[in-house]
Enzyme design. Sequence first.
Site, PDB file in Angstrom:
ATOM      1  N   HIS A  72      -1.030  30.741  17.034  1.00  0.00           N
ATOM      2  CA  HIS A  72      -0.519  31.638  15.987  1.00  0.00           C
ATOM      3  C   HIS A  72       0.549  30.950  15.148  1.00  0.00           C
ATOM      4  O   HIS A  72       1.187  30.005  15.605  1.00  0.00           O
ATOM      5  CB  HIS A  72       0.153  32.881  16.610  1.00  0.00           C
ATOM      6  CG  HIS A  72      -0.561  33.477  17.767  1.00  0.00           C
ATOM      7  ND1 HIS A  72      -0.086  33.398  19.055  1.00  0.00           N
ATOM      8  CD2 HIS A  72      -1.735  34.142  17.829  1.00  0.00           C
ATOM      9  CE1 HIS A  72      -0.943  34.014  19.870  1.00  0.00           C
ATOM     10  NE2 HIS A  72      -1.963  34.467  19.160  1.00  0.00           N
ATOM     11  N   HIS A  74       4.162  31.625  14.067  1.00  0.00           N
ATOM     12  CA  HIS A  74       5.283  32.470  14.471  1.00  0.00           C
ATOM     13  C   HIS A  74       6.336  32.480  13.371  1.00  0.00           C
ATOM     14  O   HIS A  74       6.449  31.529  12.584  1.00  0.00           O
ATOM     15  CB  HIS A  74       5.839  31.985  15.803  1.00  0.00           C
ATOM     16  CG  HIS A  74       4.983  32.376  16.981  1.00  0.00           C
ATOM     17  ND1 HIS A  74       5.434  33.140  18.027  1.00  0.00           N
ATOM     18  CD2 HIS A  74       3.672  32.118  17.248  1.00  0.00           C
ATOM     19  CE1 HIS A  74       4.452  33.331  18.907  1.00  0.00           C
ATOM     20  NE2 HIS A  74       3.369  32.714  18.464  1.00  0.00           N
ATOM     21  N   HIS A  90       4.982  36.833  16.133  1.00  0.00           N
ATOM     22  CA  HIS A  90       3.960  36.388  15.177  1.00  0.00           C
ATOM     23  C   HIS A  90       4.432  36.679  13.753  1.00  0.00           C
ATOM     24  O   HIS A  90       5.043  37.720  13.500  1.00  0.00           O
ATOM     25  CB  HIS A  90       2.633  37.120  15.423  1.00  0.00           C
ATOM     26  CG  HIS A  90       2.013  36.784  16.747  1.00  0.00           C
ATOM     27  ND1 HIS A  90       0.801  37.292  17.157  1.00  0.00           N
ATOM     28  CD2 HIS A  90       2.445  35.966  17.736  1.00  0.00           C
ATOM     29  CE1 HIS A  90       0.512  36.805  18.353  1.00  0.00           C
ATOM     30  NE2 HIS A  90       1.496  36.007  18.726  1.00  0.00           N
ATOM     31  N   HIS A  98      -0.932  43.419  16.195  1.00  0.00           N
ATOM     32  CA  HIS A  98      -1.629  42.183  16.541  1.00  0.00           C
ATOM     33  C   HIS A  98      -3.131  42.385  16.752  1.00  0.00           C
ATOM     34  O   HIS A  98      -3.554  43.345  17.376  1.00  0.00           O
ATOM     35  CB  HIS A  98      -1.058  41.562  17.814  1.00  0.00           C
ATOM     36  CG  HIS A  98      -1.839  40.358  18.246  1.00  0.00           C
ATOM     37  ND1 HIS A  98      -1.673  39.126  17.650  1.00  0.00           N
ATOM     38  CD2 HIS A  98      -2.850  40.217  19.147  1.00  0.00           C
ATOM     39  CE1 HIS A  98      -2.535  38.271  18.191  1.00  0.00           C
ATOM     40  NE2 HIS A  98      -3.260  38.910  19.106  1.00  0.00           N
ATOM     41  N   HIS A 107      -1.731  40.578  12.202  1.00  0.00           N
ATOM     42  CA  HIS A 107      -0.589  39.820  11.701  1.00  0.00           C
ATOM     43  C   HIS A 107      -1.084  38.718  10.764  1.00  0.00           C
ATOM     44  O   HIS A 107      -2.151  38.143  10.997  1.00  0.00           O
ATOM     45  CB  HIS A 107       0.147  39.139  12.866  1.00  0.00           C
ATOM     46  CG  HIS A 107       0.748  40.094  13.851  1.00  0.00           C
ATOM     47  ND1 HIS A 107       0.749  39.848  15.201  1.00  0.00           N
ATOM     48  CD2 HIS A 107       1.393  41.277  13.653  1.00  0.00           C
ATOM     49  CE1 HIS A 107       1.373  40.859  15.813  1.00  0.00           C
ATOM     50  NE2 HIS A 107       1.766  41.729  14.912  1.00  0.00           N
ATOM     51  N   ASP A 110      -1.917  35.646  12.738  1.00  0.00           N
ATOM     52  CA  ASP A 110      -3.001  35.630  13.728  1.00  0.00           C
ATOM     53  C   ASP A 110      -4.093  34.650  13.299  1.00  0.00           C
ATOM     54  O   ASP A 110      -4.542  34.659  12.152  1.00  0.00           O
ATOM     55  CB  ASP A 110      -3.619  37.025  13.882  1.00  0.00           C
ATOM     56  CG  ASP A 110      -2.669  37.998  14.570  1.00  0.00           C
ATOM     57  OD1 ASP A 110      -1.588  37.572  15.009  1.00  0.00           O
ATOM     58  OD2 ASP A 110      -3.029  39.192  14.656  1.00  0.00           O
ATOM     59  N   HIS A 150      -0.651  28.578  22.948  1.00  0.00           N
ATOM     60  CA  HIS A 150      -0.315  29.246  24.203  1.00  0.00           C
ATOM     61  C   HIS A 150      -1.103  28.714  25.395  1.00  0.00           C
ATOM     62  O   HIS A 150      -2.022  27.916  25.245  1.00  0.00           O
ATOM     63  CB  HIS A 150      -0.545  30.753  24.054  1.00  0.00           C
ATOM     64  CG  HIS A 150       0.414  31.403  23.108  1.00  0.00           C
ATOM     65  ND1 HIS A 150       1.497  32.128  23.519  1.00  0.00           N
ATOM     66  CD2 HIS A 150       0.454  31.411  21.752  1.00  0.00           C
ATOM     67  CE1 HIS A 150       2.158  32.572  22.464  1.00  0.00           C
ATOM     68  NE2 HIS A 150       1.554  32.148  21.373  1.00  0.00           N
ATOM     69  N   ARG A 167       4.269  30.044  25.816  1.00  0.00           N
ATOM     70  CA  ARG A 167       4.180  29.164  24.654  1.00  0.00           C
ATOM     71  C   ARG A 167       4.270  27.723  25.163  1.00  0.00           C
ATOM     72  O   ARG A 167       5.288  27.330  25.726  1.00  0.00           O
ATOM     73  CB  ARG A 167       5.319  29.472  23.681  1.00  0.00           C
ATOM     74  CG  ARG A 167       5.312  30.941  23.267  1.00  0.00           C
ATOM     75  CD  ARG A 167       6.532  31.330  22.449  1.00  0.00           C
ATOM     76  NE  ARG A 167       6.459  32.758  22.108  1.00  0.00           N
ATOM     77  CZ  ARG A 167       7.184  33.346  21.170  1.00  0.00           C
ATOM     78  NH1 ARG A 167       8.062  32.642  20.469  1.00  0.00           N
ATOM     79  NH2 ARG A 167       7.041  34.631  20.923  1.00  0.00           N
TER      80      ARG A 167
HETATM   81 CU   LIG Z   1       1.733  32.786  19.538  1.00  0.00          CU
HETATM   82 ZN   LIG Z   2      -0.397  38.521  16.228  1.00  0.00          ZN
END
Ligand SMILES: [Cu+2]
Ligand SMILES: [Zn+2]
Length: 176
Positions: A72, A74, A90, A98, A107, A110, A150, A167
């Site tokens: 993602h 962030h 995010h 999400h 998001h 995403d 992740h 993460r």
């Molecule tokens: Cu993430």
């Molecule tokens: Zn998200």
Amino acid sequence: MRTYLIPLMLLAATGCSTTETARTVAVSDVATANLVRADGSNVGVATLSDRSDGVWLSVAAVKLTPGTYGIHLHAVGKCDAPDFTTAGPHWNPAQKQHGFDNPMGTHAGDIRNLVVNAGGVGAIEVELEGALYEGPTGAMDADGIALVIHEKADDYATDPSGNSGKRVICGVFTKG
Ligand SMILES: [Cu+2]
Ligand SMILES: [Zn+2]
């Protein structure tokens, strides 16, 4: 003479059909991010490009364990090891929830899961639909933006993080 002409014509036709049309894409700006693990080791690079056909993200990562991982953008351009929580949630300028499978989503940050092949390489190039590159609601806003990979796959549904776990890899985008 005649049998000689036919293959030449076929060659000409093949040549035409395989000629790629050059597509002109103007790039106004590019931000790059070195992707690092908590131990500081570098595993690749990501770029955010402000292009005439939209904002595009590309990621090329190596030395990863084969598998499928949540990835993602962030909201904050800050990657403090070891847990990278300083990158914030995010990126979500439109105040959505999400997930691609969430009716209240998604998001802006995403992205579809990163698939890492048997050689340990994971690479994507995606357009961030509707995203702005800069400005108050843009990716490169005052507090910047980061890319996070992740420990497991994003389920595309669980708000706010897709249940993708820790993460593991983080990168801060910087211009130029
Ligand atoms: Cu993430
Ligand atoms: Zn998200």
